[in-house]
Design an enzyme around this catalytic site. Structure first.
Site, PDB file in Angstrom:
ATOM      1  N   LYS A  95     -36.182  -5.083  34.265  1.00 51.81           N
ATOM      2  CA  LYS A  95     -37.215  -4.375  35.027  1.00 51.81           C
ATOM      3  C   LYS A  95     -38.119  -5.346  35.795  1.00 51.81           C
ATOM      4  O   LYS A  95     -38.023  -6.550  35.629  1.00 51.81           O
ATOM      5  CB  LYS A  95     -38.020  -3.459  34.105  1.00 51.81           C
ATOM      6  CG  LYS A  95     -37.141  -2.454  33.330  1.00 51.81           C
ATOM      7  CD  LYS A  95     -36.650  -1.281  34.181  1.00 51.81           C
ATOM      8  CE  LYS A  95     -35.439  -0.573  33.630  1.00 51.81           C
ATOM      9  NZ  LYS A  95     -35.678   0.451  32.628  1.00 51.81           N
TER      10      LYS A  95
HETATM   11  C1  LIG Z   1     -35.007   1.497  31.673  1.00 56.68           C
HETATM   12  C2  LIG Z   1     -35.394   2.924  31.776  1.00 56.68           C
HETATM   13  C3  LIG Z   1     -35.940   3.617  30.697  1.00 56.68           C
HETATM   14  C4  LIG Z   1     -35.992   3.054  29.313  1.00 56.68           C
HETATM   15  O1  LIG Z   1     -36.755   1.924  29.219  1.00 56.68           O
HETATM   16  P1  LIG Z   1     -36.771   1.152  27.808  1.00 56.68           P
HETATM   17  O2  LIG Z   1     -37.959   0.249  27.923  1.00 56.68           O
HETATM   18  O3  LIG Z   1     -35.483   0.410  27.728  1.00 56.68           O
HETATM   19  O4  LIG Z   1     -36.913   2.166  26.752  1.00 56.68           O
HETATM   20  C5  LIG Z   1     -36.399   4.903  30.891  1.00 56.68           C
HETATM   21  N1  LIG Z   1     -36.292   5.504  32.087  1.00 56.68           N
HETATM   22  C6  LIG Z   1     -35.742   4.887  33.141  1.00 56.68           C
HETATM   23  C7  LIG Z   1     -35.690   5.602  34.442  1.00 56.68           C
HETATM   24  C8  LIG Z   1     -35.248   3.595  33.004  1.00 56.68           C
HETATM   25  O5  LIG Z   1     -34.648   2.993  34.035  1.00 56.68           O
END
Ligand SMILES: *Cc1c(COP(=O)(O)O)cnc(C)c1O
Length: 393
Positions: free
Chosen positions: A191
């Site tokens: 991210k």
């Molecule tokens: C990555 C992601 C999540 C989950 O994030 P985590 O921190 O891994 O739980 C939720 N929603 C979207 C749209 C994502 O891309």
């Protein structure tokens, strides 16, 4: 697969890679040397800095965006049998957290331009059991939050933004994180702010913030980390069967450095997006992501759309050729309603969400991250355009 003459990179270009330098390594080393590894002063500092950055009253650090959304729904009082509206074009987490309560995720189709929730289809999905709406900011570009809030107000619903991609994002001049009842951020390794695993809940509501904090650590009624310092004591109370969702100081230390680099990393992704747009925009077989007039785009994802009518190959073959050129790509996403669990549980057919189904077949997420070199960007552009030229219908 037809072999074509493509420039092949000497090394594989990963689809995603965190932007980490000596500063993160030093910050993490310092925490390790301090002897305080779990939730503590670094986590509190990360929460305060993050809250200030997005303009939220409260920020509660947790170990994932999945945990953040789970806690937000819990604080909102979601019950078994309730319904939560979200879109089919999202990651597993968004709907799975609703299932944790034995509640029902009600899926809505997407806007064909932004891939965000089609706000014109939300009202038709509302029933007396509807409790909340979770708009997902696909790629980081904000959903039409004013429209979502207007519907929520009309029907007394809670809004929880899945902002896993939306840091930093401004919607009509306001920071995502300061707008809805709750906002959930992700610091997963890929991210725009990465701590490996991690997440944040923001809210302006004191009561909800308290509940999220308590439930993030076993339902214990005060900051457990203070128990082990001189200012704390041994006494605590369990007020509910909570969860184990707290963030470590190791991750928070990395998060603080990443937060200080957020602008710089965002600027680099903007540059890459502009180069991709310029290269792909004029090509009849390629469509760059659409830009919403209401939101900035942090380009966590650059979702290229193929004009399949102008190509003799499909999306999967296109991806195979990119693989051959040593370029890592992905697809965001296989719509939720097409996965076995949702298909079998709710009886969905692919064409139940025609826009998501059609778009799914022509999307490719290209590498876009701040540690990409100009050469990396050139390689992606060369491979994509040469495949599109070669298989032009
Ligand atoms: C990555 C992601 C999540 C989950 O994030 P985590 O921190 O891994 O739980 C939720 N929603 C979207 C749209 C994502 O891309």
């Amino acid at each position: 697969m037809t072999q074509i003459q493509l420039p092949v990179r000497p090394t594989f270009l990963p689809f995603a890679k965190p932007d980490v330098d000596q500063r993160e390594i030093d910050a993490v080393s310092e925490v390790i040397a301090s002897g305080w590894l779990t939730t503590g002063p670094k986590t509190r500092e990360f929460e305060a800095t993050f809250a200030a950055r997005v303009g939220a009253k409260h920020a509660i650090a947790v170990n994932s965006a999945t945990a953040a959304m789970h806690l937000a729904l819990e604080a909102a009082g979601l019950q078994a049998g309730d319904e939560v509206i979200t879109t089919t074009m999202t990651f597993a987490a968004t709907a799975e957290v609703v299932r944790y309560f034995n509640a029902k995720p009600v899926l809505v189709d997407i806007d064909p331009l932004t891939f965000n929730i089609d706000v014109n289809q939300i009202e038709a999905a509302i029933t007396p059991r509807t409790k909340a709406i979770i708009p997902v900011h696909v790629g980081g570009q904000a959903a039409d939050l004013d429209a979502v809030q207007q519907i929520a107000d009309l029907h007394g619903l809670i809004v929880i933004e899945d902002a896993a991609h939306a840091l930093p994002t401004e919607y009509k001049g306001r920071m995502v994180g300061s707008i809805s009842d709750f906002t959930a951020f992700s610091f997963y390794a890929t991210k725009t702010l990465a701590t490996g695993e991690g997440g944040m809940i923001t809210t302006d509501n004191d009561e909800w913030a308290d509940r999220c904090r308590v439930m993030s650590l076993h339902g214990i009624s005060k900051d457990a980390w203070k128990r082990y310092t001189s200012e704390g004591n041994w006494y605590y109370e369990i007020v509910a069967p909570g969860f184990k969702y707290n963030l470590t100081d190791v991750a928070a230390a990395m998060g603080l450095v990443q937060l200080s680099k957020l602008e710089q990393m965002n600027t680099r992704r903007q540059e890459i997006a502009r180069r991709y747009d310029a290269a792909f925009g004029p090509h009849p077989a390629l469509e760059p992501p659409a830009i919403s007039p209401d939101s900035t785009h942090p380009y966590h994802l650059y979702i290229l759309r193929l004009n399949l009518d102008a190509l003799t190959i499909d999306r999967n073959e296109f991806i195979n050729h990119l693989r051959t050129a040593n370029i890592g790509v992905s697809v965001h996403w296989i719509p939720l309603h097409m996965h076995p669990y949702y298909r079998e549980t709710y009886g969905y057919r692919p064409e139940d969400y025609p826009v998501a189904f059609a778009e799914y077949q022509r999307i490719i997420s290209l590498p876009i991250y701040s540690s990409m070199s100009d050469q990396d960007v050139n390689d992606v552009i060369a491979a994509v355009t040469q495949i599109a030229d070669h298989f032009h219908a």
